[in-house]
Enzyme design. Sequence first.
Site, mmCIF file in Angstrom:
data_model
loop_
_atom_site.group_PDB
_atom_site.id
_atom_site.type_symbol
_atom_site.label_atom_id
_atom_site.label_comp_id
_atom_site.label_asym_id
_atom_site.label_seq_id
_atom_site.Cartn_x
_atom_site.Cartn_y
_atom_site.Cartn_z
ATOM 1 N N GLN A 82 0.916 -1.140 0.067
ATOM 2 C CA GLN A 82 -0.041 -0.025 -0.213
ATOM 3 C C GLN A 82 0.978 1.247 0.027
ATOM 4 O OE1 GLN A 82 -2.055 -0.693 3.563
ATOM 5 N NE2 GLN A 82 -0.244 -1.238 4.572
ATOM 6 N N HIS A 84 -7.779 4.250 21.151
ATOM 7 C CA HIS A 84 -6.900 3.280 21.567
ATOM 8 C C HIS A 84 -7.170 3.074 23.188
ATOM 9 C CE1 HIS A 84 -4.578 4.319 17.794
ATOM 10 N NE2 HIS A 84 -4.637 2.797 18.067
ATOM 11 N N ASP A 91 1.157 0.485 13.956
ATOM 12 C CA ASP A 91 1.650 1.642 14.245
ATOM 13 C C ASP A 91 2.071 1.876 15.795
ATOM 14 O OD1 ASP A 91 -0.721 1.746 15.742
ATOM 15 O OD2 ASP A 91 -2.073 2.798 14.386
ATOM 16 N N ASP A 130 1.138 -7.619 11.882
ATOM 17 C CA ASP A 130 0.602 -6.647 10.977
ATOM 18 C C ASP A 130 1.383 -7.063 9.674
ATOM 19 O OD1 ASP A 130 -0.225 -3.398 11.078
ATOM 20 O OD2 ASP A 130 0.861 -4.370 9.251
ATOM 21 N N ASP A 154 -0.261 -12.202 7.379
ATOM 22 C CA ASP A 154 -1.599 -12.198 7.377
ATOM 23 C C ASP A 154 -2.277 -12.515 8.485
ATOM 24 O OD1 ASP A 154 -4.021 -11.816 5.515
ATOM 25 O OD2 ASP A 154 -4.289 -13.937 6.378
ATOM 26 N N ALA A 155 -2.993 -11.854 9.106
ATOM 27 C CA ALA A 155 -3.615 -12.111 10.476
ATOM 28 C C ALA A 155 -4.285 -13.438 10.501
ATOM 29 C CB ALA A 155 -4.673 -11.013 11.008
ATOM 30 N N ASP A 171 -7.271 -4.486 15.632
ATOM 31 C CA ASP A 171 -7.096 -3.351 14.985
ATOM 32 C C ASP A 171 -6.940 -3.390 13.505
ATOM 33 O OD1 ASP A 171 -7.318 -0.450 14.867
ATOM 34 O OD2 ASP A 171 -5.599 -0.134 15.832
#
Length: 504
Positions: free
Chosen positions: A231, A261, A285, A306, A340-341, A358
Amino acid sequence: MAKLVTQEKLILACIFATGFSGVVSEYVMATLASYLIGDSITQWAMTISVMLFFMGVGSKLSERLPGDPLRNFVICELILSLIVSFAPTLVYSLAAYTERIELVVYTLTSCLGILIGAEIPLASQILSRSMSLKTNIAWVLSQDYFGALVGGVFFVFLGKAYLGLAYTSVFLGALNLVVALSCCRGFPRLPVAATALLLLLNAAIAKDVVVYGEQSRYRDLIIWSEASDYQKIVLTQWKDDYWLYLNGNEQFSTVDEHKYHETLVHPTLNVSRANKRILILGGGDGLAAREILNFHPEVEEITVVDLDPGVTKLSQTHPVMLKINERSLLHSKVRIINQDAKQFLSQNKALYDSIIIDLPDPKTVSIARLYTNEFYSLARKSLSNGGCMATQALSPFYVPQAFWSIDKTLTQVGLSTKSYWISLPTLGDWGFVMGCRDQSPEMVSHRFLRTNIDNRFRFLDKDQLVAMQIFDKEIKIAKKEAQASNLFNLNVYKYYQKGRWDLY
């Protein structure tokens, strides 16, 4: 088979080069469409399909071209060199003035398709003078396909990674110009020289135009921009506040990310029976990890999963991100896995006391699968007894059915749920759903209201815990209409697409 003569070898080398350039052009346009329009799977599928269709159109039109096929081939390469070279420059410059940038992207894609489609028939016409039809087709197509493979490897490992889209296109334009030059004996010099000068001009201005075009899409000053393997990552600044965007979609703003958060993390860890091992899915993040490290010293291990190493690297190295996340991803308790989750959960054997989910909004089918019965079932298996998971659950105002779909999906996999929401200045009303294993709904509600409120919290207090559970009548009605999601019926995706996002 007769030995190839010099002219035949030259034409076949040109076809190899055009096959290389053609496939890279497809990938450049598809990536541009993904960055600027969103929904990468849709844009890649549509861009390549549109280009292939117009390649067919170009192939058909080539039979009507009058005159010498070699001359037509040179003209085709000169025009192609200009369009492919200027494509990103045009797209980014026009992005500053139109909201319908997809029209620009697909118009350029169509033009490229017509010109690329004409190349093979024209080359075949040239070679037909000295080759049999059987040999002609075999050699032309093989060189085109071989060039396409090399082009794909080039785009993935060199073009996108090091040159960027703008300079990859400049390189392709130069390659098409070289092809034209190698075949242009007897061709007027002025068009060739003019094309070369225009390519040099584009190379000189491409970077500045792309920066200008990117900046026009954001209200605030871009201080970091990078294209990862997955991305476009952009960090912007306005006064003392910062925004992180992925493919143009806001991920957080320092204006209100503490509200988001605190709400996502602390009630969940308070309702869970234990808090030694925490799993964060998404959260590259480092902001959810920051909250855990600052307020839950009992936590011994945090695993952050992530997909994009570009995001986690930025969060570990950029001074602004390190200031915002307080260097959380560099902490000895934190382990980062770029995967990948769903793939991680399917392979995971460990149990976690709390799971914080998240992930991006389910704007695409590929992301919507992470909001399904199957995904939450995998997450439940990774929860210890009495453990809780919490997920961002979209907006109960803009997409109330999608919000309740997530609640019902968590309930369907055997979790006791608690749904709640807060108001965020930069995102609007935003919802969360908690699901707990081996706890009754009454126990979850009781423990939720007894969430320990640290004096250092900037947002959460006892009144907020009560207020965030109250929904208005319209939102409650939407719950009756919502249905859970699974891989065969992605209701959350359907509800999201029908959302009232234009109101915000």
